[in-house]
Design a protein around this motif. Structure first.
Motif, PDB file in Angstrom:
ATOM      1  N   TRP A   1       0.839  -1.202   0.000  1.00  0.00           N
ATOM      2  CA  TRP A   1       0.000   0.000   0.000  1.00  0.00           C
ATOM      3  C   TRP A   1       0.869   1.245   0.000  1.00  0.00           C
ATOM      4  O   TRP A   1       0.571   2.222  -0.668  1.00  0.00           O
TER       5      TRP A   1
ATOM      6  N   ASP B   1       2.491   1.561  -3.469  1.00  0.00           N
ATOM      7  CA  ASP B   1       1.494   1.924  -4.473  1.00  0.00           C
ATOM      8  C   ASP B   1       1.179   3.413  -4.425  1.00  0.00           C
ATOM      9  O   ASP B   1       0.993   4.049  -5.461  1.00  0.00           O
TER      10      ASP B   1
ATOM     11  N   THR C   1      -9.245   5.133  -3.770  1.00  0.00           N
ATOM     12  CA  THR C   1      -8.340   4.381  -2.902  1.00  0.00           C
ATOM     13  C   THR C   1      -9.173   3.789  -1.788  1.00  0.00           C
ATOM     14  O   THR C   1     -10.001   4.476  -1.189  1.00  0.00           O
TER      15      THR C   1
ATOM     16  N   ALA D   1      -6.119   0.708   2.162  1.00  0.00           N
ATOM     17  CA  ALA D   1      -4.917   1.228   1.507  1.00  0.00           C
ATOM     18  C   ALA D   1      -4.543   2.604   2.068  1.00  0.00           C
ATOM     19  O   ALA D   1      -3.363   2.887   2.303  1.00  0.00           O
TER      20      ALA D   1
ATOM     21  N   MET E   1      -4.146  -4.615  -3.585  1.00  0.00           N
ATOM     22  CA  MET E   1      -4.072  -3.307  -2.937  1.00  0.00           C
ATOM     23  C   MET E   1      -5.347  -2.960  -2.189  1.00  0.00           C
ATOM     24  O   MET E   1      -5.401  -1.994  -1.478  1.00  0.00           O
TER      25      MET E   1
END
Length: 117
Positions: A3, A6, A18, A22, A116
């Motif tokens: 996370w 990313d 999102t 995350a 994710m």
């Protein structure tokens, strides 16, 4: 850790969504790194602030992640201006960021990488 990485990969992407997990995992890792830098500054009595530099570097990824999290709750990025309200603005923003995801497609879909989420 995925996370956190990313968020850095998508640091300039302000569209899309999102997930709750995350966002808060990035927030947690970010806080832990900041605490480590503060402790290192205290122990080594650093004259230049490593934590301040890190905070400047992480500002844009955190901003884009916050905007995408607001999109996930079906709110626009204009809700960030709520922090300008004295005393309660930051609390209101934290509550908005902690709300569950909504399935409206106005702000796009989740990223393709299901790990994710």
């Amino acid at each position: 850790m995925n996370w956190y990485l990313d968020a850095w990969k998508r640091y300039a992407q302000f569209s899309g969504r999102t997930s709750l997990k995350a966002f808060w995992m990035f927030f947690l890792v970010n806080c832990l790194i900041s605490v480590v830098f503060v402790v290192l500054e205290i122990v080594f009595q650093s004259t230049w602030k490593i934590e301040a530099l890190y905070s400047l570097l992480v500002f844009l990824p955190m901003l884009s992640l916050t905007v995408r999290r607001l999109h996930d709750t079906n709110r626009s990025a204009w809700w960030l201006l709520v922090v300008l309200v004295p005393a309660i603005g930051m609390l209101v923003l934290l509550v908005l960021l902690a709300l569950p995801s909504e399935s409206n497609k106005d702000f796009g879909n989740y990223p393709q990488n299901k790990a994710m989420l």
